[in-house]
Write a protein that holds these residues in place. Structure first.
Motif, mmCIF file in Angstrom:
data_model
loop_
_atom_site.group_PDB
_atom_site.id
_atom_site.type_symbol
_atom_site.label_atom_id
_atom_site.label_comp_id
_atom_site.label_asym_id
_atom_site.label_seq_id
_atom_site.Cartn_x
_atom_site.Cartn_y
_atom_site.Cartn_z
ATOM 1 N N GLY A 229 0.830 -1.211 0.000
ATOM 2 C CA GLY A 229 0.000 0.000 0.000
ATOM 3 C C GLY A 229 0.857 1.250 0.000
ATOM 4 N N SER A 296 -4.611 8.737 -3.306
ATOM 5 C CA SER A 296 -5.441 7.691 -2.706
ATOM 6 C C SER A 296 -5.977 8.078 -1.339
ATOM 7 N N THR A 431 -9.483 6.211 2.517
ATOM 8 C CA THR A 431 -8.508 5.694 1.563
ATOM 9 C C THR A 431 -9.215 5.078 0.366
ATOM 10 N N ARG A 432 -8.884 5.587 -0.819
ATOM 11 C CA ARG A 432 -9.366 4.941 -2.035
ATOM 12 C C ARG A 432 -8.300 3.936 -2.449
ATOM 13 N N THR A 433 -8.718 2.842 -3.095
ATOM 14 C CA THR A 433 -7.744 1.834 -3.493
ATOM 15 C C THR A 433 -6.758 2.438 -4.482
ATOM 16 N N THR A 436 -2.207 -0.065 -8.288
ATOM 17 C CA THR A 436 -0.885 -0.669 -8.103
ATOM 18 C C THR A 436 -0.252 -0.940 -9.458
#
Ligand code: ZN
Lengths: 438, 181
Positions: A229, A296, A431-433, A436
Motif C-alpha cells: 500500500g 489515494s 482511503t481509495r484503493t 498498483t
C-alpha cells in the motif's frame, strides 16, 4: 453539513459541519470535518527514493510469530525482496543495517537490472548478530540529499530498544527526527516483537512529521500488505510539503484537532508538555505539517470548535490555509497558497437546528473508541466501533479483548496492535484503493 | 452544558460523544433525511470557491496562486470576469479568466465568456451582471441570494458571496473581503 469545494484545479477540499444549522445555547461546540485531496487524474508517478534501515541484532533471529518457523529478519528480508521487484530503473534504493554498529550494505543505487541484483545480494547477506544501536544507522540513511522530484521515504525495521548505550541513542534519535522534519524526509517505522521502545518510536514519527508513522507488525502478511500500500500511495504523490493551518475567527476557539493520515494523531495543545513547534493547536490557531499528499488518501482532520452564544445566523468560524507545492513535471505554479473561510449557520431556536451529520458522528465515535482502546478498554471500544458501523474493527477489538483476557498474547503486543488498528480504522474510511503497478 | 450520565464529566452544548466512555449525546436524529434536504437545496457539484480580497485592490486565489489587481487598476476600465474562448470569441480576453476550470469537461460551462464586471463608481466597488446567465449576490447572514438583472449594479460589501451562474447548479462562488473590517 456543508459541501464540496474546488480550490483551483489542484486540491479538492470538502468540509462538513457537525450540524448544518447549529443550535446555540451558551458556549457551543461545533465539529468541522475537513477532507483535502489532490484531484489530478495523473499525478505523474514520481520516482521513489527509498532508504531502508534494518535491525540485524541477535534478537531478529527469533521467530516472527510463534510457529511460523521464520525469523523476524527473514520476514523483513522477504518483504524487502518484494519491494526491490516492485521498483523500476528510475527509482533509488539504499540499505543500511545495524547491530551495535552501522554498515552501509547498499549506497543509493538506481534499481535497474544490475542495481536490483546488487540490492538482493546485500539483503541475502544480512545475518542477525550483536547488540542494538539505531541512531548511527538512521543518521546515515538521512544524510544523502533529497533528489528533487523524487518521493522519498525512510523505512526503519526494528524489534529492539538500544542495548549498548540507550541514553546516547535516544537523545540522538530525537535530534534525528527533528532533522528529518526540517529536511522533509518522512519516516515509516515498523516495530515487531515486544522488546522495542514503542513510545520512543511513536515519538520519533510524531516529531519527524510530514506523514511519518509507526506501525506494530505481527506477521509477514501484515507487513507485506502495508508495504505494498505504501509504495502505491507514494507513487500517487501529487502534493509535497503540505502545511495546514487554521485561524479561528472572533468568538471562536479551537478546542481540539485530530489528523487522520497516515495514522490518527491528536495534535497536542500549545501549552501541554507534548507541545511541538510544528504541529499544535491553541484557542486561536492550529498548524500541522502534513507533508506529502497522495491521490489515494489525501488528508483529513476533525476540528472541534467552541463558539460563543451570541453567534447568530451565518458566522465565520475558521479560516483554513493550505500551503504546499505540487509534484510532477509541471513546474509552473508549483507553489500554492489557498485560503478559505468556513462559515456556519446558527440559531437560538432549538427546533430549527439540524440533526447531526452521520459522518461527523461516526468519526467522533471512532476517536473516542481509539482512546478507550489505548486505555486497554477493548470491550467499550468494541461497542463504540459497532455503534460507528465499523464492524471489522469491532471484531478486531473483540479478538484483542479475548487475547488480553486469556493472556494468550503478551499484553504489550496486544496494546500496540490495537493502536495500529485504531489508527488504521479511521484512515481506511478515506482511503481509495490505489492503482498498483502491473 | 451537557453532563455525561456515566462519568459525570461536563461538556459544552453541542458535543457529540463523551471521550471517556463513548456515551453519545445524540439520539434519534435522522441525518439521512437532512442530507437529502441539503442536496436539494444547495449546490453540491463542482462549486468553485475563490477568495476576493478587497484590501489594497483585489486579490484572487485560484488555479494561479495569486492575481493581485492594484488599487489603481480598480479606477481604470471595468474588470471583466468570464471565460476565455479562443475559438468562438478570439478577441475577448476577460481579465479574470476561469476557462481553466472547464478544460476537458464535456459539460457546458456554467458561466459566460463575459459574465460580470467589477467597476468602481463614486469610490464604491460594484459588481454588474453582463450576461443573460445570472449572477447572484448574497449578503452574509442572509438566507437567500438574489439575482442581478443584466446591467444591474450592486455594491460589494464585506463577506458578500457572489455566485456566477445559479447557486442551485454548477457555479463559481466568490467571497468578498473588504478593508473596513
Ligand atoms: Zn462519560
Amino acid at each position: 453539513m456543508n459541501h464540496g469545494h474546488f480550490l483551483g484545479a489542484r486540491l479538492q477540499v470538502r468540509y462538513t459541519l457537525g450540524r448544518y444549522v447549529t443550535h446555540v445555547s451558551g458556549p457551543t461546540e461545533v465539529q468541522l470535518l475537513l477532507d483535502i485531496r489532490p484531484v489530478t487524474q495523473n499525478p505523474g508517478a514520481p520516482p521513489l527514493d527509498l532508504r531502508l534501515v534494518i535491525d540485524r541484532s541477535t534478537s531478529m533471529q527469533e521467530e516472527s510469530c510463534p510457529g511460523s518457523g521464520k525469523s523476524k529478519l527473514d520476514m523483513v528480508k522477504d518483504a524487502v525482496r518484494e519491494i526491490i521487484d516492485d521498483l523500476g530503473p528510475n527509482d533509488c534504493l539504499s540499505i543500511v543495517s545495524f547491530d551495535q554498529a552501522l554498515r552501509v550494505d547498499l549506497k543509493r543505487t538506481h534499481m535497474d537490472a544490475k542495481g536490483s541484483e546488487l540490492a538482493k545480494t546485500a539483503i541475502t547477506s544480512l545475518v542477525a548478530h550483536g547488540n542494538t544501536f539505531i541512531s548511527d544507522a538512521l543518521r546515515e540513511a538521512l544524510s544523502p540529499n533529497v533528489i528533487n522530484g523524487h518521493a522519498t521515504k525512510v523505512l526503519l525495521f526494528t524489534d529492539g530498544d538500544c542495548t549498548s548505550d540507550p541514553v546516547r541513542d535516544h537523545t540522538a534519535l530525537v535530534n534525528l527526527a527533528d532533522q528529518a522534519r526540517s529536511t522533509q524526509l518522512p519516516m515509516l517505522i515498523y516495530g515487531t516483537g515486544v522488546d522495542y521502545n514503542w513510545s520512543l518510536l511513536r515519538q520519533l514519527s510524531v516529531r519527524a512529521g510530514n506523514g511519518s508513522c509507526t506501525k506494530h507488525i505481527m506477521d509477514m502478511s501484515e507487513l507485506r500488505e502495508h508495504l505494498r500500500g505504501e509504495l502505491a500511495y507514494l507513487r500517487g504523490t501529487a502534493v509535497e510539503g503540505l502545511e495546514v493551518s487554521g485561524l479561528s475567527q472572533n468568538g471562536v476557539q479551537v478546542t481540539g484537532v485530530t489528523r487522520f493520515m497516515p495514522d490518527m494523531h491528536e495534535l497536542p495543545s500549545f501549552d501541554s508538555e507534548k507541545a511541538h513547534p510544528y504541529d499544535f493547536f491553541k484557542p486561536s490557531f492550529f498548524k500541522d505539517q502534513s507533508g506529502a499528499l497522495d491521490v489515494s488518501r489525501g488528508q483529513q482532520y476533525l476540528i472541534n470548535l467552541l463558539v460563543e452564544d451570541y453567534f447568530l445566523k451565518e458566522c465565520g468560524l475558521i479560516e483554513i490555509n493550505l500551503v504546499g507545492r505540487t509534484t510532477g513535471k509541471l513546474t509552473l505554479f508549483k507553489n500554492f497558497h489557498e485560503a478559505f473561510l468556513v462559515t456556519g449557520l446558527f440559531t437560538k431556536d432549538a427546533n430549527l437546528a439540524s440533526p447531526v451529520n452521520a459522518d461527523v458522528l461516526k468519526i467522533q465515535l471512532m476517536i473516542a473508541a481509539a482512546r478507550l482502546a489505548r486505555e486497554q478498554n477493548y470491550e467499550k471500544a468494541e461497542d463504540l466501533y459497532r455503534k460507528a458501523g465499523d464492524y471489522t474493527t469491532a471484531t478486531t477489538m473483540g479478538r484483542l479483548r479475548e487475547l488480553h483476557r486469556t493472556g494468550q498474547r503478551n499484553a504489550v503486543d496486544v496494546a500496540r496492535t490495537s493502536q495500529t488498528m485504531t489508527g488504521k480504522a479511521v484512515s481506511m474510511i478515506y482511503t481509495r484503493t490505489p492503482e498498483t503497478k502491473e | 452544558m451537557l453532563t455525561c450520565p456515566e462519568c459525570h464529566t461536563h461538556y459544552p452544548h453541542g458535543s457529540l460523544v463523551c471521550l471517556n466512555d463513548g456515551h453519545t449525546f445524540v439520539q434519534n436524529e435522522d441525518s439521512r433525511q437532512m442530507v437529502q434536504t441539503i442536496l436539494r437545496g444547495l449546490p453540491v457539484a463542482r462549486a468553485l470557491e475563490l477568495r476576493v480580497e478587497h484590501v489594497d485592490g483585489i486579490t484572487f486565489s485560484g488555479t494561479i496562486p495569486l492575481i493581485v489587481i492594484a488599487k489603481a487598476r480598480l479606477n481604470g476600465p471595468p474588470i471583466r470576469i468570464g471565460r476565455r474562448d479562443a475559438k468562438a470569441s478570439p478577441t475577448v480576453f476577460p481579465e479574470i479568466d476561469f476557462h481553466n476550470y472547464f478544460v476537458g469537461s464535456t459539460e457546458r460551462p456554467p458561466i459566460s465568456r463575459i459574465h460580470a464586471v467589477i467597476e468602481v463608481i463614486d469610490n464604491v466597488a460594484q459588481i454588474c451582471s453582463a450576461s443573460s446567465v445570472p449572477t447572484f449576490v448574497r449578503r452574509t447572514g442572509q438566507a437567500t441570494a438574489f439575482a442581478l438583472t443584466v446591467r444591474q449594479y450592486h455594491e460589494l460589501k464585506h463577506l458578500d458571496t457572489i455566485y456566477l451562474s445559479s447557486p442551485e447548479g454548477r457555479h463559481i462562488r466568490l467571497r468578498v473581503y473588504s478593508p473596513a473590517h
